[in-house]
Structures are given as C-alpha cells and as structure tokens.
Design a protein around this motif. Structure first.
Motif, PDB file in Angstrom:
ATOM      1  N   VAL A   5       0.866  -1.177   0.000  1.00 38.72           N
ATOM      2  CA  VAL A   5       0.000   0.000   0.000  1.00 38.72           C
ATOM      3  C   VAL A   5       0.905   1.231   0.000  1.00 38.72           C
ATOM      4  CG1 VAL A   5      -1.786   1.289   1.235  1.00 38.72           C
ATOM      5  CG2 VAL A   5      -1.772  -1.220   1.327  1.00 38.72           C
ATOM      6  N   ILE A   6       0.702   2.089  -0.980  1.00 41.54           N
ATOM      7  CA  ILE A   6       1.447   3.352  -1.037  1.00 41.54           C
ATOM      8  C   ILE A   6       0.448   4.492  -0.967  1.00 41.54           C
ATOM      9  CG2 ILE A   6       2.939   4.856  -2.402  1.00 41.54           C
ATOM     10  CD1 ILE A   6       4.152   2.373  -3.662  1.00 41.54           C
ATOM     11  N   ILE A   7       0.645   5.384  -0.016  1.00 42.30           N
ATOM     12  CA  ILE A   7      -0.116   6.632   0.031  1.00 42.30           C
ATOM     13  C   ILE A   7       0.812   7.672  -0.564  1.00 42.30           C
ATOM     14  CG2 ILE A   7      -1.289   8.333   1.456  1.00 42.30           C
ATOM     15  CD1 ILE A   7      -1.606   6.057   3.562  1.00 42.30           C
ATOM     16  N   LEU A   8       0.498   8.112  -1.759  1.00 42.65           N
ATOM     17  CA  LEU A   8       1.365   9.013  -2.512  1.00 42.65           C
ATOM     18  C   LEU A   8       0.830  10.435  -2.439  1.00 42.65           C
ATOM     19  CD1 LEU A   8       3.776   9.379  -4.437  1.00 42.65           C
ATOM     20  CD2 LEU A   8       2.206   8.839  -6.318  1.00 42.65           C
ATOM     21  N   ASN A   9       1.517  11.269  -1.694  1.00 38.00           N
ATOM     22  CA  ASN A   9       1.109  12.666  -1.572  1.00 38.00           C
ATOM     23  C   ASN A   9       1.653  13.529  -2.702  1.00 38.00           C
ATOM     24  OD1 ASN A   9      -0.310  12.298   0.915  1.00 38.00           O
ATOM     25  ND2 ASN A   9       1.672  12.071   1.890  1.00 38.00           N
ATOM     26  N   LYS A  10       2.788  13.165  -3.242  1.00 42.36           N
ATOM     27  CA  LYS A  10       3.391  13.897  -4.369  1.00 42.36           C
ATOM     28  C   LYS A  10       3.033  13.159  -5.650  1.00 42.36           C
ATOM     29  CE  LYS A  10       5.885  16.809  -1.853  1.00 42.36           C
ATOM     30  NZ  LYS A  10       6.005  18.209  -1.971  1.00 42.36           N
ATOM     31  N   GLU A  11       1.900  13.544  -6.226  1.00 36.30           N
ATOM     32  CA  GLU A  11       1.360  12.823  -7.378  1.00 36.30           C
ATOM     33  C   GLU A  11       2.279  12.845  -8.596  1.00 36.30           C
ATOM     34  OE1 GLU A  11      -2.911  13.171  -8.190  1.00 36.30           O
ATOM     35  OE2 GLU A  11      -2.998  14.448  -6.414  1.00 36.30           O
ATOM     36  N   PRO A  60      -4.590  18.959  -1.725  1.00 38.64           N
ATOM     37  CA  PRO A  60      -5.813  18.427  -1.126  1.00 38.64           C
ATOM     38  C   PRO A  60      -6.035  16.948  -1.441  1.00 38.64           C
ATOM     39  CG  PRO A  60      -6.346  19.792  -3.009  1.00 38.64           C
ATOM     40  CD  PRO A  60      -4.868  19.922  -2.773  1.00 38.64           C
ATOM     41  N   TYR A  61      -5.420  16.450  -2.498  1.00 40.51           N
ATOM     42  CA  TYR A  61      -5.657  15.066  -2.891  1.00 40.51           C
ATOM     43  C   TYR A  61      -4.352  14.297  -2.957  1.00 40.51           C
ATOM     44  CZ  TYR A  61     -10.219  16.858  -4.021  1.00 40.51           C
ATOM     45  OH  TYR A  61     -11.437  17.450  -3.928  1.00 40.51           O
ATOM     46  N   SER A  62      -4.480  12.986  -2.897  1.00 41.69           N
ATOM     47  CA  SER A  62      -3.335  12.101  -3.016  1.00 41.69           C
ATOM     48  C   SER A  62      -3.790  10.868  -3.787  1.00 41.69           C
ATOM     49  CB  SER A  62      -2.808  11.731  -1.628  1.00 41.69           C
ATOM     50  OG  SER A  62      -3.833  11.173  -0.840  1.00 41.69           O
ATOM     51  N   LYS A  63      -2.885   9.948  -3.979  1.00 40.14           N
ATOM     52  CA  LYS A  63      -3.203   8.688  -4.643  1.00 40.14           C
ATOM     53  C   LYS A  63      -2.893   7.556  -3.677  1.00 40.14           C
ATOM     54  CE  LYS A  63      -3.830  10.343  -8.896  1.00 40.14           C
ATOM     55  NZ  LYS A  63      -5.131  10.402  -9.499  1.00 40.14           N
TER      56      LYS A  63
END
Length: 115
Positions: A5-11, A60-63
């Motif tokens: 699982v990767i929470i990517l803040n820098k799209e 505001p969004y991430s992947k």
C-alpha cells in the motif's frame, strides 16, 4: 504473498512508481484517488476549519496504490530504485509505503499486454 500500500502525496511521482513496479515484476496494482484526514477535517468539518492554515501549500488530494507482490524483496527493491531516481521516500509528505502479509488471494488480475 504481500499487499503493498502506497499513500502518494506527491502525485508527480505516480508514473515513476508504476514504471518501477514493472521493473520489479509487480503487475497487479490499483490506483485510487484519496484525501488525507487533515484535509477532510480542514475543509469539510467546520470546527476544524483553522487547520486549513496549517496545511498551506499541501495538496488536497493524493493517490493510494494497492499492489500484490509474491516477494517481499521486490518491495524492498522498489524502495531502493525510487531512492536511486532521487525520490526520497523518507522525506515527510512524499509518500508512505506499507506491506501486509496476505493469507490468501482469490481471483486473477487482467493480463497486461504491451504489444
């Protein structure tokens, strides 16, 4: 078998991550749009509206990327390749990478055909 699982803040790193997945043999992945808890609180819950000033400059969004790997070493190699590409996974606000051991997986992903 492992769930990555990767929470990517820098799209802007999404393409690099997906390309690196292929390099390490990970072909079963799903990408989902997401929001951080801080952003939801700051922008959708009035009592926490003051948080939006602390989030100045944040996105505001991430992947969220969910991938299945047969080998935990592939996940470690993924992190090394990203760092070699100049993506510092340990820098705050870039991404979080987590792995979970899976007991079982049912179903088959679509086959990727690059021809």
């Amino acid at each position: 078998m492992y769930l990555l699982v990767i929470i990517l803040n820098k799209e802007e790193h999404l393409d690099d991550i997906l390309q690196t997945f292929l390099e390490v043999g990970i072909t079963d992945a799903t990408v989902v749009d997401s929001q951080s808890m801080g952003n939801v609180l700051a922008f959708d819950v009035p009592i926490f509206a003051g948080l939006k000033y602390q989030l100045d400059g944040s996105r505001p969004y991430s992947k969220m990327i969910f991938a299945i790997s047969e080998d935990l070493e592939a996940v470690e190699y993924l992190t090394k390749i990203l760092e070699d590409m100049g993506i510092n996974v340990e820098q705050p606000g870039v991404m979080r990478i987590m792995t979970l051991k899976l007991e079982s997986v049912h179903g088959k992903p679509e086959e990727l055909d690059f021809e």
